[in-house]
Scaffold this active site. Structure first.
Site, PDB file in Angstrom:
ATOM      1  CG  HIS A 133      -0.440   0.237   2.523  1.00 18.24           C
ATOM      2  ND1 HIS A 133      -0.274  -0.772   3.447  1.00 18.24           N
ATOM      3  CD2 HIS A 133      -0.031   1.364   3.133  1.00 18.24           C
ATOM      4  CE1 HIS A 133       0.205  -0.260   4.568  1.00 18.24           C
ATOM      5  NE2 HIS A 133       0.364   1.035   4.400  1.00 18.24           N
ATOM      6  CG  ASP A 165      -0.590  -4.069   2.371  1.00 21.09           C
ATOM      7  OD1 ASP A 165      -0.134  -3.423   1.407  1.00 21.09           O
ATOM      8  OD2 ASP A 165      -0.772  -3.565   3.500  1.00 21.09           O
ATOM      9  CB  SER A 240       3.224   0.983   6.551  1.00 26.43           C
ATOM     10  OG  SER A 240       1.961   1.237   7.070  1.00 26.43           O
TER      11      SER A 240
END
Length: 290
Positions: A133, A165, A240
């Site tokens: 992402h 992801d 992330s």
């Protein structure tokens, strides 16, 4: 909303509410109440980026009893950080990078069509794992990796797997990143200490501590349903794609999302993609893309 100075706009991870139990029912379904009785709010699924700076329960603090012979009350005191966690952090940080995706990502700040996060080296060929992402929010633009020593390299996108992801990048051999060992699939246990490492709010090399809160937690990330490792280690925008490692410095998951109430940031519930899924996906991507 908190005011930031010098950190730029917060980035990732996804802010989600874990909506599904393993049986597919709603994550939290309160019982019926009498008319007029106040009903507590639900966890809201919020995909917007918000300004957050949260602290979760870490392993560095504790409460100890003070005994001087008189049976006095318990006193709060800082417990020593376990030596194995210090060693794990020292081994992990050199292999973790900041990932900047999109042409507008520069110097720890982002513009429209750009995004930043974290990643880590997995082999001597300088392959890096990160979240897909981040690249998606970068609009497919160029990807730059910033090393712990401040050097920057243009990264090749070896492959992407949006449903998982996950994405694999590659930097030149001259980067010399230290690959991180991966935990054996199925070896992670609830209650074991873990560290989340990454670049929250642009602060590269940040380490936060917690435990594995749950395994096989069913959560919805975007349009897909995932089985995740749940942790209370503090995970914030910019984490992330960074690793969640155990006390031996082995990667047990890839930090991806947090639960939040009304979009107010971390509440000590974070989620990581389990290492067995990460390893399968990365091996497939590397096998196809070199």
């Amino acid at each position: 909303m908190a005011v930031q100075t010098g950190l730029g706009e917060p980035r990732g991870p996804w802010f989600i509410s874990p909506e599904l139990d393993p049986d597919g029912r709603g994550w939290w379904d309160p019982p019926e109440r009498e008319p007029g009785e106040r009903r507590p709010g639900r966890l809201l699924a919020v995909l917007a980026v918000v300004a957050v700076s949260a602290v979760s329960g870490a392993l560095a603090g504790g409460v100890v009893a003070s005994r001087d012979g008189a049976g006095g009350p318990a006193a709060a005191s800082a417990a020593p950080v376990p030596a194995e966690l210090v060693t794990a952090a020292e081994r992990t940080v050199p292999g973790v990078v900041s990932v900047l995706a999109g042409g507008g990502a520069t110097g720890g700040s982002t513009t429209s069509g750009s995004a930043t996060g974290s990643g880590f080296a997995v082999d001597d060929q300088q392959h890096l794992i990160t979240n897909d992402h981040i690249l998606a929010k970068g609009g497919g633009g160029p990807v730059t990796v910033e090393l712990p020593d401040g050097r920057r390299f243009a990264a090749e996108v070896v492959g992407r797997e949006p449903r998982s992801d996950l994405a694999v990048l590659k930097v030149p051999a001259s980067a010399g990143l230290t690959p991180l060992p991966l935990a054996k699939p199925g070896a992670t246990r609830v209650g074991e200490p873990v560290l989340a490492v990454g670049s929250p709010l642009g602060l590269a090399g940040t380490v936060t501590a917690g435990i594995v809160s749950a395994l096989n937690r069913q959560v919805r990330l975007g349009n897909n349903r995932h089985s995740a490792v749940q942790t209370d280690a503090s995970i914030n925008p910019g984490n992330s794609g960074g690793p969640l490692v155990n006390a031996r410095g082995e990667v047990v998951g890839v930090n991806t999302a947090i639960a939040t109430i009304d979009g107010n940031g971390s509440i000590g519930i974070g989620f990581a993609i389990p290492i067995d899924q990460v390893q399968r996906t990365a091996d497939t991507i590397i096998g196809k893309g070199g």
